[in-house]
Scaffold this active site. Structure first.
Site, PDB file in Angstrom:
ATOM      1  N   GLU A   1     -35.653   6.037 -40.177  1.00  0.00           N
ATOM      2  CA  GLU A   1     -35.279   4.657 -39.836  1.00  0.00           C
ATOM      3  C   GLU A   1     -34.387   4.566 -38.596  1.00  0.00           C
ATOM      4  O   GLU A   1     -34.272   3.519 -37.968  1.00  0.00           O
ATOM      5  CB  GLU A   1     -34.574   3.991 -41.026  1.00  0.00           C
ATOM      6  N   GLY A   2     -33.717   5.630 -38.237  1.00  0.00           N
ATOM      7  CA  GLY A   2     -32.814   5.599 -37.081  1.00  0.00           C
ATOM      8  C   GLY A   2     -33.557   5.827 -35.766  1.00  0.00           C
ATOM      9  O   GLY A   2     -34.772   6.024 -35.748  1.00  0.00           O
TER      10      GLY A   2
ATOM     11  N   HIS B   1     -39.140  13.670 -27.772  1.00  0.00           N
ATOM     12  CA  HIS B   1     -38.034  13.060 -27.024  1.00  0.00           C
ATOM     13  C   HIS B   1     -37.619  14.018 -25.900  1.00  0.00           C
ATOM     14  O   HIS B   1     -37.443  15.209 -26.156  1.00  0.00           O
ATOM     15  CB  HIS B   1     -36.849  12.766 -27.950  1.00  0.00           C
TER      16      HIS B   1
HETATM   17  C1  GAR Z   1     -42.256  11.476 -22.142  1.00  0.00           C
HETATM   18  O1  GAR Z   1     -41.332  12.094 -21.284  1.00  0.00           O
HETATM   19  C2  GAR Z   1     -41.667  11.323 -23.517  1.00  0.00           C
HETATM   20  O2  GAR Z   1     -40.857  12.392 -23.891  1.00  0.00           O
HETATM   21  C3  GAR Z   1     -40.848  10.079 -23.345  1.00  0.00           C
HETATM   22  O3  GAR Z   1     -41.690   9.209 -22.580  1.00  0.00           O
HETATM   23  C4  GAR Z   1     -42.498  10.030 -21.707  1.00  0.00           C
HETATM   24  C5  GAR Z   1     -43.946   9.620 -21.855  1.00  0.00           C
HETATM   25  O4  GAR Z   1     -44.747  10.274 -20.910  1.00  0.00           O
HETATM   26  N1  GAR Z   1     -40.489   9.489 -24.605  1.00  0.00           N
HETATM   27  C6  GAR Z   1     -39.305   8.935 -24.841  1.00  0.00           C
HETATM   28  O5  GAR Z   1     -38.435   8.817 -23.995  1.00  0.00           O
HETATM   29  C7  GAR Z   1     -39.090   8.441 -26.274  1.00  0.00           C
HETATM   30  N2  GAR Z   1     -37.717   8.155 -26.522  1.00  0.00           N
HETATM   31  P1  GAR Z   1     -46.331  10.399 -21.087  1.00  0.00           P
HETATM   32  O6  GAR Z   1     -46.877   8.981 -21.337  1.00  0.00           O
HETATM   33  O7  GAR Z   1     -46.804  10.942 -19.780  1.00  0.00           O
HETATM   34  O8  GAR Z   1     -46.628  11.323 -22.239  1.00  0.00           O
END
Ligand code: GAR
Length: 208
Positions: free
Chosen positions: A148-149, A110
Site C-alpha cells: 500500500e505504500g 525503481h
Molecule cells: C525506469 O527508469 C523505471 O525505473 C522508472 O521509470 C523508468 C521507465 O523507463 N520508474 C520509476 O521511477 C517508478 N518510481 P522505461 O519506460 O524505459 O522502462
C-alpha cells in the site's frame, strides 16, 4: 507458464528488456499476456505490438472520476487472468483493491537503492536528480513487491551502480538502466516464474 501483465507509461525500455530476456531464454516459464498503458502515446505500446503482444491504453482522463477509472482498470486487468503484474515505469497510483487482490503478485522496478531516493515525488529523472544533488557515489536499482505504500514493499533484488564525476541526471539514468534495471527486472521475473521466491513476514526469501 506464468502469465504476466506489464504496466507502462513511457518508453518501455524495461518492457523491451523483459521481452528480450524471454526470447533469449533468460526468463523461462513465463509469457507476457498483455501490456497496459495509461498513456496512449507511450512507445512501450509499439514495442508490445511489434512483438505480437496485446497492447491497450486505459487512462484516468477518460473517466468521470478516479473511482470509475480504478474499477474499469481492475476489471480490464482481471479479464486477462494473469499470475504476475510487472510495473515497468508505470506512473499511476494503483487502486487499493488491486493491491489487496494481487498481494505479492505485483512487482515494481525503481531506479535507486531503496530506501534512498524513493517515495512520493521520486520517479523517473527526479530520482537521479536527487542522487546527484546529495552527492552519493553509489546508486542503483531495486525490484520490490508492491504494497500500500510508495516503494515500501518487500525487496526482491538490488544492484549497485557507480555515480561518476560529471554525470547529468540523463547520463546517470541511462547507466542505471543499462547496468541494473534491465538485468534485475528480468531476473526477478525468472525467479518468480520458477518458484524461487517466497515472502515471509514482509521479507523475501530466495529458495535455491
Ligand atoms: C525506469 O527508469 C523505471 O525505473 C522508472 O521509470 C523508468 C521507465 O523507463 N520508474 C520509476 O521511477 C517508478 N518510481 P522505461 O519506460 O524505459 O522502462
Amino acid at each position: 507458464m506464468l502469465k504476466v501483465a506489464v504496466l507502462v507509461s513511457g518508453g518501455g525500455t524495461n518492457l523491451q528488456a523483459i521481452l528480450d530476456a524471454m526470447d533469449s531464454g533468460k526468463i523461462t516459464n513465463a509469457k507476457v499476456s498483455v501490456v497496459i498503458s495509461n498513456n496512449k502515446n507511450a512507445y512501450a505500446l509499439e514495442r508490445a505490438k511489434k512483438h505480437g503482444i496485446e497492447a491497450l491504453c486505459i487512462s484516468p482522463k477518460d473517466f468521470e472520476d478516479r473511482a470509475a477509472f480504478n474499477q474499469a482498470f481492475l476489471e480490464k486487468l482481471n479479464s486477462y487472468q494473469v499470475d504476475l503484474v510487472v510495473l515497468a515505469g508505470f506512473l499511476v497510483v494503483l487502486p487499493e483493491a488491486m493491491i489487496k487482490q494481487y498481494r505479492n503478485r505485483i512487482i515494481n522496478i525503481h531506479p535507486s537503492l531503496i530506501p534512498s531516493f524513493c517515495g512520493k515525488g521520486y520517479y523517473g529523472l527526479a530520482v537521479h536528480e536527487g542522487a546527484l544533488a546529495r552527492g552519493v557515489k553509489v546508486t542503483g536499482a531495486t525490484v520490490h513487491f508492491v504494497d500500500e505504500g510508495t516503494d515500501t514493499g518487500p525487496i526482491i533484488l538490488q544492484k549497485a551502480v557507480a555515480v561518476e564525476q560529471g554525470d547529468t541526471p540523463e547520463v546517470l539514468q541511462r547507466r542505471v538502466m543499462e547496468q541494473a534495471e534491465w538485468l534485475i527486472l528480468p531476473q526477478a521475473i525468472d525467479m518468480i516464474a520458477n518458484g524461487k521466491i517466497s515472502v515471509c513476514d514482509g521479507q523475501v526469501i530466495v529458495n535455491e
